[in-house]
Design an enzyme around this catalytic site. Sequence first.
Site, mmCIF file in Angstrom:
data_model
loop_
_atom_site.group_PDB
_atom_site.id
_atom_site.type_symbol
_atom_site.label_atom_id
_atom_site.label_comp_id
_atom_site.label_asym_id
_atom_site.label_seq_id
_atom_site.Cartn_x
_atom_site.Cartn_y
_atom_site.Cartn_z
ATOM 1 N N ARG A 46 0.687 -1.332 0.068
ATOM 2 C CA ARG A 46 0.146 -0.045 0.028
ATOM 3 C C ARG A 46 0.862 1.201 -0.034
ATOM 4 N NH1 ARG A 46 -2.200 -3.664 -1.247
ATOM 5 N NH2 ARG A 46 -4.106 -4.497 -0.458
ATOM 6 N N SER A 66 -11.426 0.275 3.215
ATOM 7 C CA SER A 66 -10.621 -0.138 4.538
ATOM 8 C C SER A 66 -10.220 1.095 4.952
ATOM 9 C CB SER A 66 -9.578 -1.156 4.113
ATOM 10 O OG SER A 66 -10.293 -2.262 3.555
ATOM 11 N N GLU A 73 -5.448 4.169 6.273
ATOM 12 C CA GLU A 73 -5.009 4.064 4.943
ATOM 13 C C GLU A 73 -5.574 5.281 4.174
ATOM 14 O OE1 GLU A 73 -6.258 0.888 1.267
ATOM 15 O OE2 GLU A 73 -5.826 0.225 3.371
#
Length: 346
Positions: free
Chosen positions: A164, A247, A338
Amino acid sequence: MAERLADHTTLRLGGPAARWVRATTEAELIEALRTAEGSLLVLGGGSNLVVGDAGYDGTVVEVATRGITPDTSPDDTDPSCGGVLVRVAAGESWDGFVAHAVGRGWAGVEALAGIPGSVGATPVQNVGAYGQDVSQTIASVRVWDRTLGGVRTFANADCGFGYRTSRFKADQLPTGGGRHVVLDVTFQLRPGTLGQPVAYAELARALGVEVGQRAPLADVRAAVLELRRAKGMVLDEADHDTWSAGSFFTNPVVDASAVPAGAPAWPQPDGRVKTSAAWLIEHAGFGKGYGTGPVTLSTKHTLALTNRGEATTSDLLRLALEVRDGVELAFGIRLENEPVLLGCSL
């Protein structure tokens, strides 16, 4: 009347922007970036963004460029060729591109169906799901370098891809935003009727195959969309479980000794393990639908914080802090958000 960021983010939160520019061509995008003064936000689909209630005292450049251009030499219908190169403009819808690729018989992104946002955001976050991530198929990323004032192209190996993250996420400027603004992304996809080997157990079960086996491209995309809908991860205006940033916390990567008994553990190349943020959240006492105010955890998935219709960003941050601190108190693992936080913090 100033543009509200709430009208341009999937959370439907965020105050007004001081200045707004919508760029529909690459030339307009570069000109907006070149002439912008002060703080700058480059906005794609707004799916990975949390904006403060006071808004943004800077310039928002909305990337609305379009174009999906395959290199038709070699023949992209021949399964024996080395692959098809496809250049995609940063402003294209990511899910729209996935649907286009599956329709053309290009494999490599089919398990990434249903993810909201734009193509230009995908290399920044190294977007991934169900055993695929974009670093597996990106050949190169073409950017505007805000520091050097020119166009640069980065091959895959130079993008600094990790879980990520990427060099584009890491290279931030003091005036706000990243140094490199994505203009387009070139993907190398495999022609054929079957998808890549299925790498995720949940998806394999849904398809009725074993992990490592292949399934038809359209079947993989359909199965992923069904799995994501069941978790409230496919945008639907009528479903408040989808009024989220996806998320909210990343799966933490920790030393093996730090993983609680019973928690999932996936070994990483550096010897550490990745565990499940959703498992940690639920076992710390925050179940699906947790919360009594205008922001709650999704009723379908504990990783999503959702706007139930009348929320503020402050409401969202209060619940995010409660969950983050509760998990740390229970397990000694601090979750990291995130989505990008703009004009607000945890």
